[in-house]
Design an enzyme around this catalytic site. Structure first.
Site, short mmCIF file in Angstrom:
data_model
loop_
_atom_site.label_atom_id
_atom_site.label_comp_id
_atom_site.label_asym_id
_atom_site.label_seq_id
_atom_site.Cartn_x
_atom_site.Cartn_y
_atom_site.Cartn_z
N VAL A 1 0.86 -1.19 0.00
CA VAL A 1 0.00 0.00 0.00
C VAL A 1 0.89 1.24 0.00
CG1 VAL A 1 -1.84 1.24 1.19
CG2 VAL A 1 -1.75 -1.27 1.29
N ARG B 1 -3.83 12.60 0.63
CA ARG B 1 -5.04 13.22 1.17
C ARG B 1 -6.12 13.40 0.10
NH1 ARG B 1 -2.45 11.59 4.67
NH2 ARG B 1 -1.58 12.68 6.46
N GLY C 1 -7.97 10.49 -0.71
CA GLY C 1 -8.82 9.32 -0.53
C GLY C 1 -8.47 8.14 -1.40
N TYR D 1 -4.57 2.41 9.90
CA TYR D 1 -5.56 1.43 9.50
C TYR D 1 -6.75 1.25 10.44
CZ TYR D 1 -2.25 0.30 5.87
OH TYR D 1 -1.41 0.39 4.78
N PHE E 1 4.74 -9.42 5.41
CA PHE E 1 4.16 -9.74 4.09
C PHE E 1 3.66 -8.45 3.44
CE2 PHE E 1 0.96 -10.48 7.39
CZ PHE E 1 -0.11 -9.72 6.96
#
Length: 420
Positions: free
Chosen positions: A83, A91, A93, A124, A420
């Protein structure tokens, strides 16, 4: 210009890898060999990118994994990784949109949970994840550890043998499968894990160093443990060694194997300092030393985060302590993926059944919490009592917090040994 978020195609791979490396502060120019190796591991249907015109500005992918839960059952899990959002496009989205799409796909596939390793703590929780396992890392001052330097091998009749990379690829997967069956939080390792970690498959710039490997075999000759390490800073000052050993991994299916491998590593000539790498916070290592204070805690932090996607399946899969019990849980989930009211019924043998509360059999909630807080409890690492003290679990029936505390906790803390 509108940002297009989509699953990537073969023709997008070079640009996607460039964006990934940029997001993780690696060299932005990727040689074709790196693109080819990375691309060979990707499921393109589960690999997303955000594109500003032809330029990829955010990356995201997930992989199928098996997660061991308390009691030894295995759940299908979606493992999120890679990610990144390029700093010029923060910022907006982008990560939120990719995460929402991936979680919806995972739920539709029937994955009970989603898991990830969080680079930073605050990211998260807003997506319904909670820290489900933690890790500690120790730096051992070997001369102060008060160990017998005349150690010559296990005293139980077993043996420690150095292993070649090929032998690790041959024997390691079965050992890991036996190991993970008894460790809540552990996941399976795909074939390419063994290829990458033994040097069989590499790409330029990945920084791989050939490690040493050693197996522990019990008196019957059966493999019960495996350790990997590298040696750093082979420096001598004042005619004295100041050599550091860094453990890359140590897994064992028995206490004898675990103790023998640690004792072997601590007895190697010239080693003045041993760095353990990430270990479970309740690892036995410090207490194996003559002086546990020789093991200095270098890190103690959250590690694997978990997001429940199917509460009845997940809660029914694990076992519980404390005998027969019944709890009604109100689970809040802003994303609408796993919320609701559920009854958890546990039996004397620890098995359980969890089902939604229906209009035909209504029930008041005993406890209420957000889905991320239930994730913290799920593998047994967190305490319902501590979350209640923080205001993150609300008790609606007297004694419900104490009951949940006893039910969810496990004898040893869960541990995920893999990044991972």
């Amino acid at each position: 210009m509108t940002i297009d978020i989509r699953t990537v195609k073969e023709s997008d791979l070079a640009e996607w890898v460039r964006a990934l490396n940029t997001g993780f502060h690696r060299a932005p120019t990727s040689p074709p060999e790196e693109v080819a190796v990375r691309g060979s591991r990707l499921d393109l249907d589960r690999t997303r990118g955000a594109f500003d015109g032809d330029r990829c500005v955010a990356t995201f992918r997930s992989m199928p994994r098996e997660l061991t839960v308390p009691g030894g059952a295995v759940l299908p899990a979606s493992a999120v990784t890679n990610v990144s959002v390029t700093s010029t496009h923060r910022r907006r989205g982008l990560a939120s949109r990719m995460m929402a799409a991936d979680l919806a796909d995972a739920k539709a596939r029937g994955d009970a949970v989603s898991i990830l390793i969080a680079a930073e703590y605050p990211i998260y929780g807003r997506f319904g994840f909670g820290p489900a396992t933690w890790v500690s890392e120790w730096s051992v001052d070997v001369p102060r550890a008060q160990l017998d330097r005349r150690y010559s091998g296990p005293e139980d009749g077993g043996r420690v043998d150095l292993a070649a990379q090929e032998e690790v690829r041959r024997l390691g997967p079965d050992l890991h499968d036996r190991f993970r069956a008894g460790v809540p939080g552990a996941i399976n390792r795909p074939g390419y894990w063994w290829e990458m970690n033994t040097g069989q498959a590499q790409y330029p710039g990945d920084g791989w160093r050939e490690p040493y490997w050693a197996f522990y075999r019990n008196p019957a000759g059966e493999v019960e443990g495996l350790a990997a390490w590298v040696v750093n800073d082979r420096e001598w000052r004042g005619k004295l060694p100041h050599t550091e050993l860094a453990v890359l991994g140590l897994t064992a299916t028995t206490a004898a194997a675990e103790g023998a491998l640690w004792r072997f590593l601590l007895s190697l000539d010239w080693i003045a300092r041993l760095r353990t790498g990430f270990r479970p916070p309740d690892d036995v290592l410090p207490l194996l030393l003559g002086d546990p204070r020789a093991a200095l805690v270098e890190a103690n932090a959250d590690f694997m985060w978990l997001r429940l996607l199917d509460v009845p399946v997940a809660l029914s899969a694990r076992t519980y302590a404390g005998g027969p019990a019944s709890l009604v849980l109100e689970v809040r989930d802003e994303a609408g993926l796993a919320g609701g009211r559920f009854r958890l019924e546990t039996a004397a043998d620890g098995t359980a059944v969890c089902a939604p509360v229906t209009a035909a059999a209504p029930a008041d909630a005993d406890l209420s919490m957000d889905v991320g807080d239930l994730a913290c409890l799920y593998l047994g690492d967190e305490s319902a009592s501590r979350l209640a003290a923080l205001g993150r679990v609300t008790e609606h029936r007297a004694g419900a917090v104490a009951a949940a505390t006893g039910l969810f906790r496990t004898p040893r803390r869960p541990w995920c040994p893999d990044v991972f």
